[in-house]
Design a protein around this motif. Structure first.
Motif, PDB file in Angstrom:
ATOM      1  N   ALA A  42      35.220  40.335  59.588  1.00  0.00           N
ATOM      2  CA  ALA A  42      36.264  39.458  59.050  1.00  0.00           C
ATOM      3  C   ALA A  42      37.569  40.173  58.724  1.00  0.00           C
ATOM      4  O   ALA A  42      38.485  39.550  58.178  1.00  0.00           O
ATOM      5  CB  ALA A  42      35.730  38.750  57.803  1.00  0.00           C
ATOM      6  N   GLY A  43      37.679  41.469  59.020  1.00  0.00           N
ATOM      7  CA  GLY A  43      38.922  42.195  58.797  1.00  0.00           C
ATOM      8  C   GLY A  43      39.077  42.665  57.358  1.00  0.00           C
ATOM      9  O   GLY A  43      38.313  42.295  56.455  1.00  0.00           O
ATOM     10  N   LEU A  44      40.092  43.479  57.155  1.00  0.00           N
ATOM     11  CA  LEU A  44      40.321  44.058  55.833  1.00  0.00           C
ATOM     12  C   LEU A  44      40.736  43.018  54.792  1.00  0.00           C
ATOM     13  O   LEU A  44      40.485  43.206  53.600  1.00  0.00           O
ATOM     14  CB  LEU A  44      41.383  45.157  55.937  1.00  0.00           C
ATOM     15  N   ASP A  45      41.336  41.943  55.234  1.00  0.00           N
ATOM     16  CA  ASP A  45      41.738  40.908  54.283  1.00  0.00           C
ATOM     17  C   ASP A  45      40.537  40.345  53.522  1.00  0.00           C
ATOM     18  O   ASP A  45      40.661  39.944  52.360  1.00  0.00           O
ATOM     19  CB  ASP A  45      42.467  39.784  55.013  1.00  0.00           C
ATOM     20  N   SER A  46      39.370  40.371  54.159  1.00  0.00           N
ATOM     21  CA  SER A  46      38.174  39.790  53.537  1.00  0.00           C
ATOM     22  C   SER A  46      37.676  40.596  52.350  1.00  0.00           C
ATOM     23  O   SER A  46      36.934  40.061  51.510  1.00  0.00           O
ATOM     24  CB  SER A  46      37.051  39.662  54.577  1.00  0.00           C
ATOM     25  N   ILE A  47      38.038  41.879  52.262  1.00  0.00           N
ATOM     26  CA  ILE A  47      37.576  42.716  51.147  1.00  0.00           C
ATOM     27  C   ILE A  47      38.727  43.200  50.271  1.00  0.00           C
ATOM     28  O   ILE A  47      38.503  43.910  49.297  1.00  0.00           O
ATOM     29  CB  ILE A  47      36.760  43.926  51.655  1.00  0.00           C
ATOM     30  N   ALA A  48      39.953  42.805  50.590  1.00  0.00           N
ATOM     31  CA  ALA A  48      41.125  43.350  49.885  1.00  0.00           C
ATOM     32  C   ALA A  48      41.133  43.017  48.406  1.00  0.00           C
ATOM     33  O   ALA A  48      41.482  43.858  47.569  1.00  0.00           O
ATOM     34  CB  ALA A  48      42.410  42.859  50.557  1.00  0.00           C
ATOM     35  N   ASP A  49      40.737  41.794  48.039  1.00  0.00           N
ATOM     36  CA  ASP A  49      40.766  41.426  46.622  1.00  0.00           C
ATOM     37  C   ASP A  49      39.737  42.218  45.824  1.00  0.00           C
ATOM     38  O   ASP A  49      39.999  42.635  44.679  1.00  0.00           O
ATOM     39  CB  ASP A  49      40.525  39.922  46.460  1.00  0.00           C
ATOM     40  N   VAL A  50      38.577  42.455  46.405  1.00  0.00           N
ATOM     41  CA  VAL A  50      37.561  43.274  45.738  1.00  0.00           C
ATOM     42  C   VAL A  50      38.062  44.702  45.567  1.00  0.00           C
ATOM     43  O   VAL A  50      37.861  45.334  44.518  1.00  0.00           O
ATOM     44  CB  VAL A  50      36.238  43.252  46.532  1.00  0.00           C
ATOM     45  N   ILE A  51      38.750  45.224  46.587  1.00  0.00           N
ATOM     46  CA  ILE A  51      39.310  46.574  46.493  1.00  0.00           C
ATOM     47  C   ILE A  51      40.321  46.648  45.354  1.00  0.00           C
ATOM     48  O   ILE A  51      40.330  47.623  44.581  1.00  0.00           O
ATOM     49  CB  ILE A  51      39.955  46.981  47.828  1.00  0.00           C
ATOM     50  N   MET A  52      41.174  45.648  45.222  1.00  0.00           N
ATOM     51  CA  MET A  52      42.156  45.658  44.137  1.00  0.00           C
ATOM     52  C   MET A  52      41.465  45.690  42.775  1.00  0.00           C
ATOM     53  O   MET A  52      41.926  46.378  41.846  1.00  0.00           O
ATOM     54  CB  MET A  52      43.066  44.423  44.234  1.00  0.00           C
ATOM     55  N   GLN A  53      40.374  44.955  42.629  1.00  0.00           N
ATOM     56  CA  GLN A  53      39.649  44.953  41.358  1.00  0.00           C
ATOM     57  C   GLN A  53      39.044  46.321  41.064  1.00  0.00           C
ATOM     58  O   GLN A  53      39.001  46.756  39.905  1.00  0.00           O
ATOM     59  CB  GLN A  53      38.559  43.877  41.386  1.00  0.00           C
ATOM     60  N   ARG A  54      38.564  46.994  42.092  1.00  0.00           N
ATOM     61  CA  ARG A  54      37.970  48.319  41.900  1.00  0.00           C
ATOM     62  C   ARG A  54      39.036  49.382  41.654  1.00  0.00           C
ATOM     63  O   ARG A  54      38.800  50.348  40.927  1.00  0.00           O
ATOM     64  CB  ARG A  54      37.133  48.695  43.126  1.00  0.00           C
ATOM     65  N   TRP A  55      40.180  49.212  42.277  1.00  0.00           N
ATOM     66  CA  TRP A  55      41.221  50.232  42.213  1.00  0.00           C
ATOM     67  C   TRP A  55      41.993  50.226  40.905  1.00  0.00           C
ATOM     68  O   TRP A  55      42.329  51.289  40.384  1.00  0.00           O
ATOM     69  CB  TRP A  55      42.211  50.020  43.355  1.00  0.00           C
ATOM     70  N   PHE A  56      42.336  49.039  40.398  1.00  0.00           N
ATOM     71  CA  PHE A  56      43.343  48.951  39.345  1.00  0.00           C
ATOM     72  C   PHE A  56      42.796  48.368  38.053  1.00  0.00           C
ATOM     73  O   PHE A  56      41.957  47.457  38.069  1.00  0.00           O
ATOM     74  CB  PHE A  56      44.526  48.109  39.814  1.00  0.00           C
ATOM     75  N   ALA A  57      43.312  48.881  36.947  1.00  0.00           N
ATOM     76  CA  ALA A  57      42.990  48.338  35.641  1.00  0.00           C
ATOM     77  C   ALA A  57      43.601  46.939  35.500  1.00  0.00           C
ATOM     78  O   ALA A  57      44.568  46.598  36.189  1.00  0.00           O
ATOM     79  CB  ALA A  57      43.528  49.256  34.544  1.00  0.00           C
ATOM     80  N   PRO A  58      43.043  46.097  34.617  1.00  0.00           N
ATOM     81  CA  PRO A  58      43.545  44.721  34.474  1.00  0.00           C
ATOM     82  C   PRO A  58      45.037  44.646  34.182  1.00  0.00           C
ATOM     83  O   PRO A  58      45.724  43.735  34.680  1.00  0.00           O
ATOM     84  CB  PRO A  58      42.716  44.172  33.311  1.00  0.00           C
ATOM     85  N   THR A  59      45.572  45.582  33.399  1.00  0.00           N
ATOM     86  CA  THR A  59      46.992  45.526  33.084  1.00  0.00           C
ATOM     87  C   THR A  59      47.851  45.678  34.333  1.00  0.00           C
ATOM     88  O   THR A  59      48.903  45.031  34.457  1.00  0.00           O
ATOM     89  CB  THR A  59      47.366  46.614  32.071  1.00  0.00           C
ATOM     90  N   PHE A  60      47.423  46.514  35.265  1.00  0.00           N
ATOM     91  CA  PHE A  60      48.195  46.691  36.496  1.00  0.00           C
ATOM     92  C   PHE A  60      48.005  45.491  37.433  1.00  0.00           C
ATOM     93  O   PHE A  60      48.954  45.085  38.112  1.00  0.00           O
ATOM     94  CB  PHE A  60      47.784  47.979  37.208  1.00  0.00           C
TER      95      PHE A  60
END
Length: 259
Positions: A138-156
């Motif tokens: 399904a491409g990188l778009d399918s996992i991008a939101d999960v990656i953002m959650q793993r990468w960044f703290a809630p404030t960012f």
């Protein structure tokens, strides 16, 4: 733009900062390009910063299948091509594995190393296989939101620039991303990293969902004499979320080891 021709294709790199500044080479994380370090370099105008896009990322060619050894060889070739001598090497995530590898295999090129949000072993064969399958299906778009959650703290994650980081991931070459996932799945640097005999400092984020601070500390504990820092309110990319705090650690390390 500057390009080093490697056997696998074009390797994009960039040099910033004064010619007489201490030379620091930076290696990026999975799914990012050399812009990962932009905010950090704003905090460190005195250094000679050398950045590159690893295979399959940014403006570099895909480069086929490869392992962490091959990525370290690419970094070594760039250091030799530019005649940099012995450098400080800073790597984040897979870039931190490159830093461990090149420090072990090419100590003639590395004066000291900074390992950020990384470990001797990251993830499992199953977790990487699942991620590879998702990208293929399904491409990188399918996992991008999960990656953002793993990468960044809630404030960012509440900040508008999150969209740009998501776009960076989504626009990464799918083949390049998958090749890097294979490299990570097959890498275990325990045996060589525990034998490192150069100055090392290790950095973690207290809210890192990809390489938790306790995993990063376990790698620091393997390295004789290594120091360890946890940056508050930071996830997987503290150089983005907390560049001033990251720069302070690096600045102190450079004062001790850049000459």
């Amino acid at each position: 733009m500057q390009v080093l021709t490697r056997p696998w294709g074009a390797m994009h790199y960039r040099i910033d900062g004064p010619a007489d500044g201490p030379v620091v080479v930076f290696a990026n994380s999975l799914g990012t390009d050399l812009r990962l370090w932009d905010q950090l370099l704003d905090e460190l105008p005195q250094i000679r910063a050398v950045r590159f896009d690893k295979r399959g990322h940014g403006l570099s060619d895909e480069g086929g299948d490869y392992g962490v050894d091959d990525l370290a060889d690419d970094a070594a070739a760039l250091i030799e091509h530019l005649g940099l001598g012995r450098v400080i090497f800073v790597g984040l995530s897979i870039g931190g594995m490159i830093a461990q590898n090149i420090s072990a295999r090419r100590p003639d090129l590395i004066r000291a190393a900074v390992l950020s949000n990384t470990a001797v072993k990251m993830g499992t064969q199953q977790s990487w296989s699942e991620r590879i399958a998702a990208v293929r299906d399904a491409g990188l778009d399918s996992i991008a939101d999960v990656i953002m959650q793993r990468w960044f703290a809630p404030t960012f994650r509440a900040r508008p620039e999150l969209a740009a980081w998501r776009n960076m991931v989504v626009r990464t070459s799918g083949n390049g991303y998958i090749a890097a996932c294979h490299a990570l799945a097959n890498a275990d640097l325990t045996a060589t990293t525990r034998k490192l005999a150069l100055p090392v400092t290790v950095i973690a984020g207290d809210q890192d969902g990809s390489s938790p601070a306790e995993l990063v500390k376990a790698t620091a504990d393997l390295i004789p004499g290594a120091t360890f820092h946890v940056i508050p309110d930071a996830g997987h990319l503290p150089c983005v979320e907390q560049p001033a705090a990251f720069a302070a650690i690096l600045r102190n390390f450079l004062q001790d080891h850049s000459r």
